[in-house]
Design an enzyme around this catalytic site. Sequence first.
Site, PDB file in Angstrom:
ATOM      1  N   GLY A  42       0.901  -1.078  -0.175  1.00  0.00           N
ATOM      2  CA  GLY A  42       0.010   0.200   0.042  1.00  0.00           C
ATOM      3  C   GLY A  42       0.858   1.362   0.106  1.00  0.00           C
ATOM      4  N   THR A  43       0.981   1.635  -1.110  1.00  0.00           N
ATOM      5  CA  THR A  43       1.789   2.943  -1.209  1.00  0.00           C
ATOM      6  C   THR A  43       2.163   3.311  -2.840  1.00  0.00           C
ATOM      7  OG1 THR A  43       4.143   3.589  -0.751  1.00  0.00           O
ATOM      8  CG2 THR A  43       4.148   1.495  -1.981  1.00  0.00           C
ATOM      9  N   THR A  44       2.618   4.805  -2.841  1.00  0.00           N
ATOM     10  CA  THR A  44       2.741   5.002  -4.234  1.00  0.00           C
ATOM     11  C   THR A  44       4.237   5.498  -4.283  1.00  0.00           C
ATOM     12  OG1 THR A  44       0.550   5.740  -4.423  1.00  0.00           O
ATOM     13  CG2 THR A  44       2.052   6.404  -5.974  1.00  0.00           C
TER      14      THR A  44
END
Lengths: 273, 239
Positions: free
Chosen positions: A55-57
Amino acid sequence: MKLDTTGLESALPLFGANCQMVDGFTAAPAFELPTTLDFDGFQKEAIQMVKPAKGTTTLAFIFKEGVMVAADSRASMGGYISSQSVKKIIEINPYMLGTMAGGAADCQFWHRNLGIKVCRLHELANKRRISVTGASKLLANILYSYRGMGLSVGTMIAGWDETGPGLYYVDSEGGRLKGPRFSVGSGSPYAYGVLDSGYRYDMSIEEAAELARRAIYHATFRDGASGGVASVYHVGPNGWKKLSGDDVGELHYKYYPVTPSTVEQEMVEVSAA
Amino acid sequence: MARYDRAITVFSPDGHLFQVEYALEAVRKGNAAVGVRGTDTVVLGVEKKSAAKLQDSRSVRKIVNLDNHIALACAGLKADARVLINRARIECQSHRLTVEDPVTVEYITRYIAGLQQKYTQSGGVRPFGLSTLIIGFDPYTGVPSLYQTDPSGTFSAWKANATGRNSNSIREFLEKNYKETSGQETVVESGGKNIEVAVMTKDQGLRQLEESEIDGIVAEIEAEKAAAEAAKKGPARDA
């Protein structure tokens, strides 16, 4: 330098000085297998259960003036936002950066390990800096030897070496790709949309930073697992430099300022009847 | 099992490692090898013992490639050399595989020297009986280098060096005649007639000189020498 096969070696040798030939056991140690019809499927499920979603960018791209690296700063455990201020861009050494996606501990540990044990020792032994190619290859080999053991790492190694700017994507499956633009994480589809449509090789540093910032902002806007602060770093011939760290909430109102609109209807107090 | 874990190379009371020194003796008895580093070429020459008539001379190549940009010549036990060369060649490729980069000359020299040192500090083995001369170009900067290793495991960089038989007199000659722009002529001159010479340039890699080319250079050198002798005698007579 040999391939890191420490992960592939069995625990005890069958014969030799170090073998423990006790009580007549001559076979390698074994553990009991669970009774299932489909052991491989069971293994896969177990790994999927353990592997946290990335869960990240994070994103990085090569352009005329070097490499631009950007990331958000939210850490989530399922639906719970555990932190809004995670450093996802790891400074491996003054001219190389790594991005974090996947397991935070895994990424941090292996990047630090890469910086000290691999890159610094290489510098000391060979009197020259390690190339981005070499560092990413060594990291990929190490991660490959831990394949299937539950590591979750989706990282980009960005740096500037003798051959110019370098960018590699390395993950815990053992994959390693060289490319001009990458985005990793649950918000990456949104970031790619903005990044790919706005990308030009010959941008200035400010233009590239703005593109990276907007791409991260748009990903945090649509992806629930990304948010916090959009950090932007630039890697040039003299090393990396942090350019900005803007809260994405503030960025939203900067890009889409609230315009006062004419009032159509007003609420009037109704006198009590 | 035999007690093969007993070290063969142990210190003497006055601090010598006799096995290593004996190995150096073996090197001194080997065929001479010479190396010269120029500004953009590096040259290796090895003394050839006169080939037996029935022997295929091509199978006794004394100057070998470790990689496209690195070559090695050695003096001493040739069988030991084969083992060392194989390990070095594997290391060159292993380095290319793990870091996607060719080795530097210093790196492979350090590896070979490390290997030679390991065999002076392990049980049941004897040191390698050879000294190597390693030449090559740095893959990025293109700078040529010449390194030497010996059975004790030490290594250092040289502008020009010789090892093996008569190495002291050859080295004296090199010290007198070395110039920064030296190249093949210096090696051939120091070697004499029966030698194998290889030249390495950055672009073309290693090239073994044909016998005819060597003969040509030898002829040039002898002509130069004769001219110098004549020049010396000439003015003296007039006076």
